[in-house]
Design an enzyme around this catalytic site. Structure first.
Site, PDB file in Angstrom:
ATOM      1  N   GLY C  11    -105.604   7.544  45.948  1.00  0.00           N
ATOM      2  CA  GLY C  11    -106.454   8.162  45.260  1.00  0.00           C
ATOM      3  C   GLY C  11    -107.770   7.370  45.263  1.00  0.00           C
ATOM      4  N   THR C  45    -114.090  13.767  41.190  1.00  0.00           N
ATOM      5  CA  THR C  45    -114.943  13.138  40.464  1.00  0.00           C
ATOM      6  C   THR C  45    -116.513  13.574  40.684  1.00  0.00           C
ATOM      7  OG1 THR C  45    -113.491  11.063  40.239  1.00  0.00           O
ATOM      8  CG2 THR C  45    -115.846  10.717  39.479  1.00  0.00           C
ATOM      9  N   PHE C 116    -122.669  16.089  22.845  1.00  0.00           N
ATOM     10  CA  PHE C 116    -121.624  16.606  23.444  1.00  0.00           C
ATOM     11  C   PHE C 116    -120.715  17.534  22.645  1.00  0.00           C
ATOM     12  CE2 PHE C 116    -119.762  17.156  27.834  1.00  0.00           C
ATOM     13  CZ  PHE C 116    -120.835  17.263  28.543  1.00  0.00           C
ATOM     14  N   GLN C 230    -106.386  22.288  29.604  1.00  0.00           N
ATOM     15  CA  GLN C 230    -107.840  22.490  29.000  1.00  0.00           C
ATOM     16  C   GLN C 230    -108.544  23.751  29.801  1.00  0.00           C
ATOM     17  OE1 GLN C 230    -111.244  19.661  28.764  1.00  0.00           O
ATOM     18  NE2 GLN C 230    -110.746  19.754  26.734  1.00  0.00           N
ATOM     19  N   HIS C 232    -112.010  25.092  29.971  1.00  0.00           N
ATOM     20  CA  HIS C 232    -113.409  25.021  29.725  1.00  0.00           C
ATOM     21  C   HIS C 232    -113.839  26.316  29.490  1.00  0.00           C
ATOM     22  CE1 HIS C 232    -117.647  23.520  30.117  1.00  0.00           C
ATOM     23  NE2 HIS C 232    -117.068  22.374  30.190  1.00  0.00           N
ATOM     24  N   LEU C 242    -118.078  25.190  37.618  1.00  0.00           N
ATOM     25  CA  LEU C 242    -118.419  24.695  36.023  1.00  0.00           C
ATOM     26  C   LEU C 242    -119.868  24.796  35.786  1.00  0.00           C
ATOM     27  CD1 LEU C 242    -117.383  22.999  33.558  1.00  0.00           C
ATOM     28  CD2 LEU C 242    -117.776  20.971  34.802  1.00  0.00           C
ATOM     29  N   GLU C 245    -121.042  21.635  29.672  1.00  0.00           N
ATOM     30  CA  GLU C 245    -121.022  21.705  28.331  1.00  0.00           C
ATOM     31  C   GLU C 245    -122.587  21.117  27.952  1.00  0.00           C
ATOM     32  OE1 GLU C 245    -117.490  20.781  26.415  1.00  0.00           O
ATOM     33  OE2 GLU C 245    -118.438  19.252  25.011  1.00  0.00           O
ATOM     34  N   ARG C 285    -113.606  22.234  23.169  1.00  0.00           N
ATOM     35  CA  ARG C 285    -113.473  23.302  23.890  1.00  0.00           C
ATOM     36  C   ARG C 285    -112.212  23.958  23.731  1.00  0.00           C
ATOM     37  NH1 ARG C 285    -114.141  18.935  29.404  1.00  0.00           N
ATOM     38  NH2 ARG C 285    -116.400  18.959  29.139  1.00  0.00           N
ATOM     39  N   HIS C 353    -109.718  23.674  33.464  1.00  0.00           N
ATOM     40  CA  HIS C 353    -110.520  22.471  33.754  1.00  0.00           C
ATOM     41  C   HIS C 353    -109.986  21.060  33.903  1.00  0.00           C
ATOM     42  CE1 HIS C 353    -114.271  20.298  34.059  1.00  0.00           C
ATOM     43  NE2 HIS C 353    -114.166  19.720  32.795  1.00  0.00           N
ATOM     44  N   ARG C 388    -108.856  17.377  25.185  1.00  0.00           N
ATOM     45  CA  ARG C 388    -109.770  16.165  25.340  1.00  0.00           C
ATOM     46  C   ARG C 388    -111.155  16.663  24.872  1.00  0.00           C
ATOM     47  NH1 ARG C 388    -113.228  15.290  29.479  1.00  0.00           N
ATOM     48  NH2 ARG C 388    -112.700  16.960  30.921  1.00  0.00           N
ATOM     49  N   ASN C 392    -115.145  12.440  27.705  1.00  0.00           N
ATOM     50  CA  ASN C 392    -114.456  11.346  27.472  1.00  0.00           C
ATOM     51  C   ASN C 392    -113.671  10.842  28.932  1.00  0.00           C
ATOM     52  OD1 ASN C 392    -114.735  10.175  25.071  1.00  0.00           O
ATOM     53  ND2 ASN C 392    -112.985  11.293  24.041  1.00  0.00           N
ATOM     54  N   SER C 393    -113.726  11.761  30.030  1.00  0.00           N
ATOM     55  CA  SER C 393    -112.991  11.642  31.142  1.00  0.00           C
ATOM     56  C   SER C 393    -113.426  10.576  32.049  1.00  0.00           C
ATOM     57  CB  SER C 393    -112.373  13.001  31.675  1.00  0.00           C
ATOM     58  OG  SER C 393    -113.725  13.614  32.296  1.00  0.00           O
TER      59      SER C 393
END
Lengths: 253, 126, 580
Positions: C11, C45, C116, C230, C232, C242, C245, C285, C353, C388, C392-393
């Site tokens: 990856g 990403t 956030f 999760q 979103h 998306l 947020e 979320r 999400h 989450r 934070n990701s």
């Protein structure tokens, strides 16, 4: 009654089977909000599983799905079927690249050229992380912001006739990314990038067709980056002719 | 792995309007060169005396010479217009922190052209 | 002859590139390779928008970031991991800054931070609303300066090679040529992202098919907390694209069809014109997505051809702010929805999400299998617990990418190159299996896309925002049936060159594994916590379920779920309070 279907004429190239690409027609639903890419995934899912193409984010940011649509280089996820109604729509691989299979092209040439322009921050002294960020005002950031938007989708290379005639040309995206760092107030590497950029395969190969900027989906303006660097390089050369190198201040792209 | 390389055809530049314009702009350099040659011939004719200058004028007045020069002027005009149109791309000029808009840079080029042309015209006709 | 590298990273997204650089920096003598099924800068990403959280402002503290994360996780995260995470996140983001990431700035040149969801202080660093894009390209371009990092671009890993509880490498197929290669290594780091594509409506890119989770699961490593999915709250209908947020953090409002800011009815505080931290639209979320479901039940949403929607109102923010802070939101709305958020309301609905769960790792990124590491969304350390927090990701990718890279470098350097004969044999078996699949012709076979679509429907119906025992049992049966049909799925494409149908087939196999893990873990968790809401067990049950679920693959291919205690250091379980 409005048409409910539209024809995609898709270039197929099966290495070892076809000597050159042949167009194959598929009928796909003509729906609002459907991108060319939705048409292609419909083909793959329902009509012909053997069609090969690249795609990922389907929101115009990953740069995977560049194709030639009715002769124009486009991101197929950001180009919509209804804009081409009643069709047919011709979908071909990006021009100026070797075709690996169907709509998939080989971009290794770009991947090899990109590191040559050193697209990373170069500094004489790396400050320790503990000292905090390198200060950069919004105005300073603005200098390189536009050139940092490149998604490497290769539409500019596909539109560039110089690249098609002179495959050694570094090309629009690579030069724009070099300028992205040259113009970054945190970077001190402009001199290290100069030899590559000022070489015959660099900026001077560009004859300013301007199509790279016209087709760029992110408004990067690589043509502008190249012209600006020509001006910088020319000024620098004249200065060097007139003064010893040690007296010349470091160039800033 | 066998890959397909799309051949570059002789008439590749007809594929897109922008390519046609680009090739015409490249071609315009021939006519720029022609103007230089024409100017040198003119200077040479003048330096050889009145008779020579008259011969040059007669030669230049022939219909095909006029046609060549009209064509050359059109190409040079094309070169100027397209060049000026692209100028803001090369020039990132900042005044008091904000970048000068492209239109103003183009306008400045046309203004300079006008002033220079007026100066030359004044020199010629005074 | 098999290829060999000391460390192989699978990856090339945020976590993978960070891990590769960490290996190169920790021990330059090590040979490190990055294997990715797409060119690294195409990794998902790139789609992250809003920002990356790390304490930066003078009025903020690591403890507050930790507490927000712990309470946001509904106390299911491991607090030692969270403490390490918040402590290292600022350093990682600064490092990115030094590498050239164009973080948005204050007028004085310092890093700017924004609010956030679920965060009590402004601590989200951002690069306009293209944070993931800039972060990924900065990492990719910086990685180019490490010429010793070998890349296998567009290679697809099909198997992790394991002998006696230790990973020795992978088998991968080169997309362009169909070449199948055994790539041995002293350590393997999985950084393959999540599995949003097991659901029908997701923000996730096409590549997010849970490959790494399934690879680890098949190799014998357990998956942790897989039931926590999760949603979103704000995705565009039809595409699922998306809307960050950050749109709400900058002051956007969520309204229902009556123009009413409905979140006030769901214990999320009272509406104010200016955004208030941990209040209303800046709630977590899970709670916002759950509120949407109740609005649907009350008939206060708007019906569209792509399901019910509520509206995101950004009009009062004005063109100037939107262009400066949310340019990508404006671009996406205009291109994909034909609306301008400066003057029009944006239709949005909850969309899958992120996977809180993933491959079980310790705080160093090590899985229970020797030599196998994981970081990023594919992993579950866990700092995210049951929910989450937004932003934070990205720092998680960096902090734990770095940690996994360093740990793997140390591990790899301990061993000489030693590859048991059984590994080479396993590699050959896998090569033969893939070659056989490529040539396999099935009469009247099942279409890959049909099975995938039905799997996605089963997951949404069975394990959506709200689940119950019946819906999960039904989904389990449907998946079992789909698994049988998958045995009869064949591929039409027998070419070795860029065979995307073969890849889609392999991905579907991985997704079915992961889907089963999600359903099985969800069925056994008889409580409601964070993103896992059971209508038949509506309360949190700390006595029975203040524990991570661990799902392991049995020799017969079925799964078995066990539990692992949660690590609590300083914040005993309490009530999650937002807006009061």
């Amino acid at each position: 009654m409005a048409a409910t279907e539209i024809t995609l004429e898709v270039a197929r190239y099966r290495p070892g089977v076809d000597s050159e690409p042949v167009l194959q027609s598929y009928q796909v639903p003509l729906r609002e909000h459907w991108a060319i890419l939705d048409g292609l995934t419909y083909v793959k899912d329902h009509l012909d599983g053997t069609l090969s193409f690249r795609w990922s984010c389907r929101m115009g940011i990953c740069g995977s799905c560049g194709m030639t649509v009715n002769g124009e280089p486009q991101l197929s996820c950001a180009t919509f079927l209804t804009d081409y109604a009643p069709g047919p729509i011709r979908v071909e691989p990006l021009h100026n690249f070797p075709v690996v299979r169907d709509l998939v092209v080989d971009i290794d040439d770009f991947m090899t050229k990109l590191p040559k322009v050193k697209p990373w921050v170069i500094r004489e002294v790396q400050s320790p992380i503990e000292e905090g960020e390198y200060l950069q005002t919004p105005e300073e950031m603005d200098e390189c912001q536009q050139f940092s938007m490149c998604i490497n989708c290769m539409l500019c290379y596909s539109a560039c006739p110089v690249y098609s005639l002179e495959p050694d040309f570094l090309g629009p995206a690579a030069i724009a990314l070099a300028q992205r760092y040259n113009l970054d107030s945190r970077d001190e590497g402009a001199d290290e990038r100069r030899d590559v950029l000022s070489s015959p395969e660099g900026i001077w190969a560009c004859t300013f067709v301007g199509e790279c900027s016209a087709v760029c989906p992110k408004g990067v303006d690589p043509a502008g980056a190249i012209q600006r660097y020509k001006l910088t390089a020319a000024t620098q050369s004249i200065k060097e002719l007139l003064m010893p190198r040690s007296l010349i201040p470091r160039s800033k792209g | 792995m066998s890959v397909y390389q799309r051949p570059v055809h002789l008439f590749w530049w007809l594929e897109r309007r922008a390519y046609v314009l680009f090739v015409l702009r490249e071609l315009s350099s021939v006519f720029v060169a022609w103007f230089v040659v024409f100017l040198l011939l003119l200077v040479n004719a003048i330096s050889d005396g009145a008779a020579s200058y008259q011969r040059f004028l007669d030669w230049s007045g022939q219909w095909w010479m006029v046609a060549i020069n009209v064509l050359a002027m059109l190409f040079v005009l094309l070169h100027v217009v397209t060049w000026f149109g692209l100028a803001p791309r090369a020039m990132a000029i900042k005044v008091r922190g904000s970048r000068v808009p492209a239109k103003q840079i183009v306008a400045a080029h046309y203004l300079a052209w006008l002033v220079l042309s007026a100066a030359v015209a004044w020199l010629v006709v005074r | 002859m098999a290829d060999y590298h000391d460390v192989v990273v699978v990856g090339g997204g945020g976590a993978g590139l960070r891990a590769a650089i960490a290996v190169a920096e920790t021990n330059p003598a090590l040979r490190v390779a990055v294997i990715s099924k797409v060119y690294p800068m195409r990794s998902h990403t790139v789609s992250a928008e809003g920002g990356a959280a790390a304490v930066a402002a003078p009025d903020d503290t690591l403890d507050e970031h930790a507490y927000d994360t712990v309470s946001g996780s509904d106390w299911l995260c491991d607090q030692d991991a969270v403490e390490a995470f918040v402590a290292e996140a600022p350093r990682e983001l600064l490092r990115l800054e030094h590498w050239g990431c164009p973080w948005s700035r204050q007028p004085d040149g310092k890093i700017a931070v924004r609010a956030f969801g679920g965060m009590k202080k402004k601590r989200t660093w951002f690069a306009a609303d293209r944070t993931g894009f800039h972060l990924l390209h900065t990492l990719f371009q910086t990685a180019l300066s490490y010429s010793d990092i070998v890349r296998y671009d567009e290679w697809y890993v099909t198997k992790i090679l394991v002998d006696d509880g230790r990973a020795y490498g992978v088998v991968a197929i080169e997309l362009a040529t169909g070449r199948i290669e055994t790539i041995t290594a002293n350590a393997v780091i999985l950084c393959t992202g999540g599995c949003g594509r097991v659901f029908p409506f997701t923000t996730n890119a096409n590549i997010k098919t849970g490959d790494g989770m399934a690879l680890a699961y098949r190799a014998g490593a357990p998956l942790k907390d897989m039931e926590f999915v999760q949603y979103h709250p704000t995705g565009l209908p039809f595409t699922g694209i998306l809307i960050t947020e950050a749109a709400r953090a900058e002051g956007g409002w969520l309204i229902n069809k009556e123009g009413y800011r409905y979140l006030q009815d769901y214990d999320l505080g009272t509406p104010t014109p200016e955004p208030v931290l941990r209040n209303m639209e800046l709630g977590p979320r899970d709670r916002l997505s759950q509120a949407f479901v109740h609005e649907v039940e009350k008939g206060r949403t708007i019906q569209t051809p792509y399901g019910p929607v509520v509206l995101l109102d950004l009009r009062h923010l004005g063109a100037k702010l939107i262009d400066a802070k949310l340019p990508f939101v404006r671009e996406l709305c205009s291109k994909y929805q034909n609306i301008d958020p400066v003057t029009e309301l944006v239709p949005v609905r909850p969309v899958v999400h992120y996977m809180m769960g993933g491959v079980h790792t310790d705080i160093r990124g090590a899985t229970p299998l020797d030599g196998l590491y994981a970081a990023g969304e594919v992993a579950c350390v866990s700092i995210n617990g049951a929910n989450r927090l937004g932003s934070n990701s990205l720092p998680e990718c960096l902090v734990f990418g770095n940690r996994a890279g360093r740990a793997a470098a140390v591990f790899a350097a301990r061993y000489h190159r030693e590859v048991p004969a059984s590994i080479i044999a396993q590699g050959r078996d896998e090569e033969r299996r893939l070659a056989a699949e490529l040539g396999r012709r099935v009469e009247g076979h099942q279409r890959i896309a049909d099975i995938r679509t039905e799997m996605q429907a089963a997951m949404e119906n069975g394990a959506g925002i709200y689940r119950d025992g019946d819906s999960l049992t039904k989904a389990a049966h449907e998946l079992a049936e789909l698994r049988l049909r998958f045995q009869h799925a064949g591929i039409d494409d027998h070419s070795t060159n860029f065979n995307t149908e073969l890849i889609a087939w392999l991905e579907l196999g991985f997704m079915l594994d992961v889907a089963e893990c999600i359903i099985d873990s969800a069925a056994l968790r008889e409580e409601s916590r964070g993103a896992h809401q059971r209508t038949d067990f509506p309360a949190r049950d700390d006595d029975r379920f203040l524990a991570h679920s661990l799902v392991r693959r049995q020799p017969d291919g079925t799964s078995r779920v066990g539990y692992l205690p949660v690590t609590i250091t300083r914040w005993p379980p309490g009530e999650r309070i937002y807006g009061r």
